[in-house]
Design a protein around this motif. Structure first.
Motif, mmCIF file in Angstrom:
data_model
loop_
_atom_site.group_PDB
_atom_site.id
_atom_site.type_symbol
_atom_site.label_atom_id
_atom_site.label_comp_id
_atom_site.label_asym_id
_atom_site.label_seq_id
_atom_site.Cartn_x
_atom_site.Cartn_y
_atom_site.Cartn_z
ATOM 1 N N LEU A 258 89.028 77.945 48.526
ATOM 2 C CA LEU A 258 87.932 77.028 48.257
ATOM 3 C C LEU A 258 87.085 77.519 47.099
ATOM 4 O O LEU A 258 86.791 78.719 46.989
ATOM 5 N N SER B 261 82.014 80.039 42.639
ATOM 6 C CA SER B 261 82.444 81.079 43.583
ATOM 7 C C SER B 261 83.763 80.662 44.220
ATOM 8 O O SER B 261 84.055 79.471 44.328
ATOM 9 N N GLU C 110 72.107 74.631 47.182
ATOM 10 C CA GLU C 110 73.007 73.496 47.036
ATOM 11 C C GLU C 110 74.359 73.925 46.477
ATOM 12 O O GLU C 110 74.749 73.535 45.382
ATOM 13 N N GLN C 111 75.039 74.746 47.236
ATOM 14 C CA GLN C 111 76.386 75.169 46.859
ATOM 15 C C GLN C 111 77.361 74.125 47.396
ATOM 16 O O GLN C 111 77.492 73.923 48.592
ATOM 17 N N TYR C 112 78.083 73.488 46.482
ATOM 18 C CA TYR C 112 79.010 72.419 46.839
ATOM 19 C C TYR C 112 80.448 72.911 46.719
ATOM 20 O O TYR C 112 80.807 73.548 45.721
ATOM 21 N N PHE C 113 81.231 72.572 47.715
ATOM 22 C CA PHE C 113 82.612 73.017 47.752
ATOM 23 C C PHE C 113 83.575 71.910 47.339
ATOM 24 O O PHE C 113 83.327 70.717 47.566
ATOM 25 N N GLY C 114 84.678 72.339 46.754
ATOM 26 C CA GLY C 114 85.768 71.428 46.460
ATOM 27 C C GLY C 114 86.650 71.236 47.681
ATOM 28 O O GLY C 114 86.400 71.836 48.732
ATOM 29 N N PRO C 115 87.698 70.424 47.558
ATOM 30 C CA PRO C 115 88.578 70.148 48.697
ATOM 31 C C PRO C 115 89.527 71.298 49.037
ATOM 32 O O PRO C 115 90.132 71.307 50.106
ATOM 33 N N ARG D 255 96.278 70.736 44.804
ATOM 34 C CA ARG D 255 95.795 70.666 46.175
ATOM 35 C C ARG D 255 96.715 71.430 47.135
ATOM 36 O O ARG D 255 96.254 72.001 48.117
ATOM 37 N N TYR D 256 97.969 71.422 46.833
ATOM 38 C CA TYR D 256 98.942 72.114 47.687
ATOM 39 C C TYR D 256 99.922 72.882 46.811
ATOM 40 O O TYR D 256 100.265 72.433 45.709
ATOM 41 N N TYR E 289 77.340 73.708 56.924
ATOM 42 C CA TYR E 289 78.439 72.971 56.346
ATOM 43 C C TYR E 289 79.276 72.345 57.458
ATOM 44 O O TYR E 289 79.356 72.863 58.569
ATOM 45 N N GLN F 206 90.002 80.981 53.073
ATOM 46 C CA GLN F 206 89.832 80.618 54.467
ATOM 47 C C GLN F 206 91.160 80.740 55.203
ATOM 48 O O GLN F 206 92.150 80.101 54.839
ATOM 49 N N TYR G 295 86.383 81.332 47.665
ATOM 50 C CA TYR G 295 86.487 81.816 49.029
ATOM 51 C C TYR G 295 87.910 81.583 49.543
ATOM 52 O O TYR G 295 88.572 80.626 49.158
ATOM 53 N N LEU H 220 78.528 70.117 52.355
ATOM 54 C CA LEU H 220 77.166 70.612 52.557
ATOM 55 C C LEU H 220 76.364 69.563 53.323
ATOM 56 O O LEU H 220 76.188 68.437 52.860
ATOM 57 N N LEU I 226 93.705 78.599 52.709
ATOM 58 C CA LEU I 226 93.027 77.551 51.965
ATOM 59 C C LEU I 226 92.051 78.259 51.019
ATOM 60 O O LEU I 226 91.209 79.044 51.471
#
Lengths: 115, 113
Positions: free
Chosen positions: A90, A33, A103-108, A9-10, B35, A37, A35, B45, A88
């Motif tokens: 993602l 995917s 429905e693209q879901y992102f992690g933390p 996470r860090y 989002y 940020q 990304y 989402l 960050l």
């Protein structure tokens, strides 16, 4: 169903080092995917993998690379770290239909700090 | 190239409706997304709309799509303090035939009690 998990996470690294980030998608999702940020550039697409193949790549230098394994887990690697790589990172997991992804879901995210 | 634009800040009173607007350029996008990002967290989402739809409602959320003007909006009814966050609009890059998302710069929603 478990969500998207990202490890670590860090992370704090020094300029010139390399780093590997990991992403485990939602069970059954074959597309992953990545990304980046940052406050200045916002959310920028790095790359997308589907069934172990890179389907698309964003406008980042070759120091950024990735791969996907047969279980759909993905890793991204950044070599020769620069201060500007602090961000960050993602990961997004999705299913793909004939008309496009949905429905693209992102992690933390993994917060990378380069000093 | 493709671009997504959002206003940067919106402030509302608790209980009011919030409307966050977004414009996009890629008319070939198949899906458009909203989002939510809270401090220190990833992207959640909220909802998405397929390009052949004009409206989608999901509990307190209403998405309106005007394809002619390439305008997307997210309405949050009865806004609560827990809705305070950054909201991102995103379109699928229609030219890439992959899942690549192009994001707006995000709208910070401030909800005052």
């Amino acid at each position: 169903k478990a969500g998207v998990t990202q490890t670590p996470r860090y992370l704090i690294k020094t300029r010139g080092q390399q780093v590997t980030l990991s992403c485990s998608p939602i069970s059954g999702h074959r597309s992953v995917s990545w990304y980046q940020q940052t406050p200045g550039q916002g959310l920028q697409f790095l790359f997308e993998y589907f069934s172990e193949t890179q389907r698309n790549k964003g406008n980042f230098p070759g120091r950024f690379s990735g791969r996907q394994f047969s279980n759909s887990r993905s890793e991204m690697n950044v070599s020769t770290l620069e201060l500007g790589d602090s961000a960050l990172y993602l990961c997004a997991s999705s299913q793909i239909t004939g008309v496009g992804t949905y429905e693209q879901y992102f992690g933390p995210g993994t917060r990378l700090t380069v000093t | 190239g493709e671009d997504v634009e959002q206003s940067l800040f919106l402030s509302v009173r608790e209980g009011d409706s919030s409307v966050i607007n977004c414009t996009y350029t890629d008319s070939s996008s198949t899906y458009l997304y909203w989002y939510k990002q809270e401090p220190g967290a990833g992207l959640q989402l909220l909802t998405y709309i397929f390009s052949n739809m004009d409206m989608k409602q999901d509990q307190r959320l209403t998405v309106l799509l005007n394809k002619k003007d390439k305008h997307l909006s997210l309405r949050i009814a009865d806004t609560q303090t827990g809705d305070s966050a950054i909201y991102f609009c995103a379109e699928v890059d229609g030219s890439s035939n992959t899942g690549k998302l192009i994001f707006g710069q995000g709208t910070t929603l401030q909800v005052k009690p």
